[in-house]
Design a protein around this motif. Structure first.
Motif, short mmCIF file in Angstrom:
data_model
loop_
_atom_site.label_atom_id
_atom_site.label_comp_id
_atom_site.label_asym_id
_atom_site.label_seq_id
_atom_site.Cartn_x
_atom_site.Cartn_y
_atom_site.Cartn_z
N GLY A 17 0.82 -1.20 0.00
CA GLY A 17 0.00 0.00 0.00
C GLY A 17 0.85 1.25 0.00
N GLY A 18 1.92 1.25 0.79
CA GLY A 18 2.82 2.39 0.83
C GLY A 18 3.50 2.63 -0.51
N GLU A 19 3.84 1.53 -1.20
CA GLU A 19 4.48 1.66 -2.51
C GLU A 19 3.53 2.30 -3.52
OE1 GLU A 19 7.96 1.01 -4.92
OE2 GLU A 19 7.58 0.86 -2.76
N LYS A 20 2.26 1.94 -3.46
CA LYS A 20 1.27 2.53 -4.36
C LYS A 20 1.14 4.03 -4.12
CE LYS A 20 -1.53 -1.66 -4.91
NZ LYS A 20 -2.84 -2.30 -4.63
N VAL A 21 1.06 4.41 -2.85
CA VAL A 21 0.92 5.82 -2.53
C VAL A 21 2.16 6.60 -2.96
CG1 VAL A 21 0.77 7.48 -0.63
CG2 VAL A 21 -0.69 5.46 -0.63
N GLN A 22 3.35 6.02 -2.69
CA GLN A 22 4.58 6.71 -3.08
C GLN A 22 4.68 6.87 -4.60
OE1 GLN A 22 7.26 4.11 -0.55
NE2 GLN A 22 8.30 6.05 -0.29
N ALA B 8 2.22 7.04 -6.79
CA ALA B 8 1.26 8.04 -7.26
C ALA B 8 1.74 9.45 -6.95
CB ALA B 8 -0.11 7.79 -6.62
N LEU B 9 2.22 9.67 -5.72
CA LEU B 9 2.69 11.00 -5.35
C LEU B 9 3.95 11.38 -6.12
CD1 LEU B 9 2.17 11.05 -1.47
CD2 LEU B 9 0.66 11.92 -3.25
N GLU B 10 4.85 10.42 -6.29
CA GLU B 10 6.11 10.72 -6.98
C GLU B 10 5.87 11.13 -8.42
OE1 GLU B 10 10.17 11.36 -7.05
OE2 GLU B 10 8.83 10.93 -5.37
N SER B 11 4.87 10.50 -9.06
CA SER B 11 4.58 10.87 -10.45
C SER B 11 4.15 12.33 -10.55
CB SER B 11 3.47 9.96 -11.01
OG SER B 11 2.22 10.21 -10.38
N THR C 147 10.11 22.66 -0.14
CA THR C 147 10.80 21.51 0.42
C THR C 147 10.16 20.23 -0.09
OG1 THR C 147 9.34 21.37 2.35
CG2 THR C 147 11.27 22.82 2.53
N ARG C 148 10.82 19.13 0.14
CA ARG C 148 10.27 17.86 -0.33
C ARG C 148 8.94 17.56 0.37
NH1 ARG C 148 10.75 13.69 -4.27
NH2 ARG C 148 8.99 12.41 -3.63
N THR C 149 8.85 17.89 1.65
CA THR C 149 7.58 17.64 2.35
C THR C 149 6.46 18.49 1.79
OG1 THR C 149 8.20 19.25 4.07
CG2 THR C 149 8.71 16.94 4.51
N GLN C 150 6.78 19.72 1.39
CA GLN C 150 5.76 20.57 0.76
C GLN C 150 5.35 20.01 -0.60
OE1 GLN C 150 8.09 24.21 0.99
NE2 GLN C 150 6.63 25.11 2.43
N GLN C 151 6.31 19.50 -1.35
CA GLN C 151 6.00 18.90 -2.65
C GLN C 151 5.09 17.68 -2.48
OE1 GLN C 151 9.94 18.12 -4.16
NE2 GLN C 151 10.05 20.08 -5.24
N ASN C 152 5.38 16.87 -1.47
CA ASN C 152 4.55 15.69 -1.23
C ASN C 152 3.12 16.09 -0.85
OD1 ASN C 152 6.60 13.88 -1.74
ND2 ASN C 152 7.17 13.62 0.40
N LEU D 6 -3.61 14.97 -6.25
CA LEU D 6 -4.14 13.65 -6.52
C LEU D 6 -5.64 13.60 -6.19
CD1 LEU D 6 -3.40 10.70 -7.31
CD2 LEU D 6 -3.01 10.26 -4.88
N CYS D 7 -6.01 14.17 -5.04
CA CYS D 7 -7.42 14.21 -4.66
C CYS D 7 -8.21 15.13 -5.61
CB CYS D 7 -7.56 14.69 -3.22
SG CYS D 7 -6.85 13.57 -2.00
N ASP D 8 -7.60 16.25 -6.00
CA ASP D 8 -8.26 17.18 -6.92
C ASP D 8 -8.56 16.50 -8.25
OD1 ASP D 8 -9.38 19.55 -7.64
OD2 ASP D 8 -7.51 20.66 -7.87
#
Length: 430
Positions: A226-231, A233-236, A249-254, A261-263
């Motif tokens: 599940g974590g791999e799927k989320v990562q 999707a977000l990384e794309s 920052t990277r946390t802001q980008q995430n 993704l929700c939008d």
């Protein structure tokens, strides 16, 4: 004679029991009073007269004091949970009681309840907690990884949990916080060397905590897949959204990627129906507040209860559906107008075909991440047509509603200006 002795014995026992209860209650009241007096005395101390060494000693003492108080809270909550004490106030769980009656956050209430349950299996760790040498966060490290399922598996495999209890108590008292986390994770991995059970959903948790200003904090626990799927999707989205001059920052980008993704999903219309309608962002605001540029914070109320400023509501109204509701003086709706889509599907297709991506200088976010922005807001007389529209991603749509400006030149080129009217020019010399 026997009945007389029995009656006298019952009377004596009743008197003794009453005396014991009275003594315990008085002793408890004295203890609470003494504790409150001690805390009042601490609060009255003048910290400015203390040396650096004294301040540090005081800090260490207070940490130990907080740990001991946390241990007593955890022990008391566990007792209340086992006796279902929350039912006295009409609630089904101590978690609910802690949230509703003493205003703990959902996350903190869950932590206290969870810690109380796990400490019943770890007496050495509980003793260290009670002595103040183990922190509530360290207990939570164990509680998050070792639940009822793990305890049952330990019993099935004949493992001596007491040995680990002693070892973890020593690690918690003598080593950095991360050392205990590593030790507990190693134990859990060794407990199930073949990996997690086939059903990955058992270990998935997402906690959403709403703060007073309407913002939220997320805490998630996901299995490996599940974590791999989320990562993924977000990384794309993160990798596709790297505008020139990006200083996030990277946390802001995430975080931006998660919102995007929700939008995307909300805009697709493929999400399940939520109470007879497709899920969407809802804002309620008085027309006068929406139109008045001087309106401040708290003018609009969102669907899940948060409040936003009129400026933020105008931003959302740029590309959305508008519903008119006429309210009576008693707050009862008198008339409900039909939904009106500000930007029609046909207009959006035309804007996407012309602009192709976010027009803000240096961005280029794809069209499916973008809103259609009114160059002159429709609230202020701007027409909803192709000439008055621009494609902007969420971040730059927000920028344009807070001082930045985009303009389309007669030759079709877009130009972007800062709030001070200087132009953002890509590749221009510094």
């Amino acid at each position: 004679m026997d009945r007389l002795l029995s009656w006298r014995f019952a009377l004596c026992w009743s008197f003794c029991a009453s005396s014991i209860r009275t003594h315990v209650r008085m002793r408890r009241e004295v203890s609470v009073s003494e504790l409150q007096s001690a805390l009042d005395s601490l609060a009255a101390d003048d910290l400015y007269v203390l040396s650096d060494a004294q301040v540090l000693d005081r800090t260490a003492f207070l940490v130990q004091l907080v740990n001991r108080a946390s241990a007593e809270l955890t022990r008391t909550v566990r007792r209340a949970e086992t006796t279902q004490a929350a039912e006295r106030d009409g609630l089904k769980s101590m978690r609910s009681w802690l949230i509703g009656h003493v205003r703990l956050s959902q996350t903190e209430a869950s932590r206290v309840v969870r810690s109380g349950r796990v400490l019943e299996h770890f007496p050495a760790l509980a003793a260290g907690f009670a002595q103040g040498v183990v922190t509530a966060a360290q207990v939570n490290v164990v509680a998050e990884k070792i639940g009822a399922g793990e305890v049952a598996r330990v019993a099935e495999q004949g493992i001596d949990l007491g040995a680990f209890d002693q070892a973890w108590a020593r690690v918690a008292a003598d080593s950095p916080h991360e050392s205990l986390a590593a030790a507990v994770q190693a134990f859990k991995d060794a407990l199930d060397p073949d990996g997690a059970e086939p059903d990955p959903t058992e270990g998935r948790r997402l906690t959403i905590v709403k703060h007073a200003d309407g913002s939220i904090s997320l805490r998630a626990d996901l299995d490996v897949v599940g974590g791999e799927k989320v990562q993924a999707a977000l990384e794309s989205i993160v990798q596709a959204d790297r505008p020139k001059g990006d200083e996030r920052t990277r946390t802001q980008q995430n975080a931006d990627a998660l919102v995007q993704l929700c939008d995307n999903q909300l805009a697709s219309g493929n999400l399940p129906v939520l109470r007879t309608v497709k899920p969407h962002v809802v804002v309620g605001i008085d027309l006068d507040d929406l139109v008045d540029p001087a309106t401040g914070a708290g003018a609009g109320e969102m669907g899940f209860g948060a409040t936003i400023s009129a400026a933020r509501a105008r931003y959302l109204a740029c590309d959305g559906s508008i519903s008119r509701i006429v309210m009576g003086p008693d707050g009862v709706p008198l008339d409900l107008g039909r939904d009106h889509r500000v930007v029609t599907p046909g207009l959006r297709k035309a804007v996407e075909r012309r602009d192709k991506s976010c027009v803000f200088a240096g961005c280029g976010a794809p069209s499916w991440w973008c809103d259609v922005h009114h160059l002159i807001h429709w609230l202020h007389g701007g027409e909803t047509n192709l000439e008055n529209s621009a494609l902007l991603c969420e971040r730059h749509h927000t920028k344009v509603h807070h001082g930045f400006r985009v303009e389309r030149q007669p030759d079709g080129r877009w130009r972007t200006y800062r709030p001070d009217d200087t132009e953002i020019r890509i590749g221009a010399p510094l």
